[in-house]
Design a protein around this motif. Structure first.
Motif, PDB file in Angstrom:
ATOM      1  N   ASP A 118      -2.518   0.286  -8.483  1.00 25.81           N
ATOM      2  CA  ASP A 118      -1.015   0.692  -7.749  1.00 25.81           C
ATOM      3  C   ASP A 118      -1.304   0.249  -6.039  1.00 25.81           C
ATOM      4  N   LEU A 119      -2.460   0.454  -5.498  1.00 26.56           N
ATOM      5  CA  LEU A 119      -2.694  -0.212  -4.202  1.00 26.56           C
ATOM      6  C   LEU A 119      -2.942  -1.769  -4.164  1.00 26.56           C
ATOM      7  N   GLN A 120      -3.339  -2.404  -5.060  1.00 22.74           N
ATOM      8  CA  GLN A 120      -3.439  -3.776  -4.942  1.00 22.74           C
ATOM      9  C   GLN A 120      -2.086  -4.439  -4.984  1.00 22.74           C
ATOM     10  N   ALA A 121      -0.985  -3.844  -5.569  1.00 29.09           N
ATOM     11  CA  ALA A 121       0.387  -4.118  -5.578  1.00 29.09           C
ATOM     12  C   ALA A 121       0.848  -4.289  -4.296  1.00 29.09           C
ATOM     13  N   ASP A 122       0.534  -3.383  -3.253  1.00 31.10           N
ATOM     14  CA  ASP A 122       1.160  -3.016  -1.900  1.00 31.10           C
ATOM     15  C   ASP A 122      -0.115  -3.186  -1.014  1.00 31.10           C
ATOM     16  N   VAL A 128      -0.295  -3.630   2.283  1.00 35.27           N
ATOM     17  CA  VAL A 128      -0.169  -2.872   3.381  1.00 35.27           C
ATOM     18  C   VAL A 128      -0.766  -1.263   3.229  1.00 35.27           C
ATOM     19  N   ALA A 129      -0.101  -0.723   1.963  1.00 36.58           N
ATOM     20  CA  ALA A 129      -0.567   0.568   1.589  1.00 36.58           C
ATOM     21  C   ALA A 129      -2.079   0.610   1.486  1.00 36.58           C
ATOM     22  N   ARG A 130      -2.625  -0.499   0.844  1.00 33.66           N
ATOM     23  CA  ARG A 130      -4.093  -0.438   0.459  1.00 33.66           C
ATOM     24  C   ARG A 130      -4.724  -0.386   1.509  1.00 33.66           C
ATOM     25  N   TYR A 156      -0.447   8.215   4.420  1.00 38.00           N
ATOM     26  CA  TYR A 156      -0.980   7.447   3.578  1.00 38.00           C
ATOM     27  C   TYR A 156      -2.387   8.231   2.594  1.00 38.00           C
TER      28      TYR A 156
END
Length: 185
Positions: A155-159, A161-163, A26
């Motif tokens: 970009d992280l708000q869109a995912d 889990v990744a955030r 990550y």
């Protein structure tokens, strides 16, 4: 061995913090997000450090490898000074290495070196010695700044889990780096 073997220490703290391959994945995946932010992060770090004379004063001594003009007093030292620009380059490289590093034995040695250069040791050319309270305070501030900055990135708000995973990974990494500072005090 925790006090004499940096690889063993890193592995122990990483294991205890549950920092592993997924976290590294990550962190590296965040490189396209973090790398363009590095200049702003570096500027924010130095703006924070220069808010307090006690932390600003650590930038008066000449840094090893810097041959340019060094300001003689706090009144003339500013974030645009030649010496500070030189130091900003080191911080920029460090931040880029965090998101591109191989996380192997050499990388652990590099993280250890970053901790070591902030204290005065007989084998060091410069006599810069930053008390741990200031390093720890900066890590606390940086942790909050990175968390807010990354959390707000589209970009992280869109995912979600990744955030979440990216924020947790950087949090763990900063605590591991903090430990590699603390070991020298």
């Amino acid at each position: 061995r925790l006090y004499t073997d940096v690889q063993y220490r890193f592995q122990y703290v990483a294991s205890f913090a549950n920092f592993g391959e997924e976290d590294i994945k990550y962190i590296k995946a965040s490189a396209p997000i973090v790398a363009p932010l590095v200049p702003a992060i570096v500027d924010a770090v130095y703006d924070q450090l220069f808010q307090f004379d006690i932390t600003k004063a650590h930038f008066l001594p000449r840094m090893a490898g810097f041959e340019g003009k060094v300001e003689g007093d706090l009144d003339h030292l500013n974030v645009g000074s030649e010496a500070i620009k030189f130091r900003k380059g080191f911080l920029s490289n460090y931040l880029k290495k965090l998101v591109t590093g191989s996380y192997d034995e050499n990388f652990v040695k590099y993280l250890d070196w970053v901790g070591k250069i902030h204290i005065d040791t007989p084998d060091k050319k410069s006599k810069i010695n930053v008390e741990y309270i200031h390093c720890n305070a900066l890590f606390a501030w940086l942790h909050g700044f990175l968390a807010e900055t990354l959390d707000a990135h589209p970009d992280l708000q869109a995912d979600p889990v990744a955030r979440s995973k990216t924020l947790a990974a950087f949090s763990k990494l900063l605590w591991i780096q903090n430990d590699l500072f603390a070991k020298y005090y």
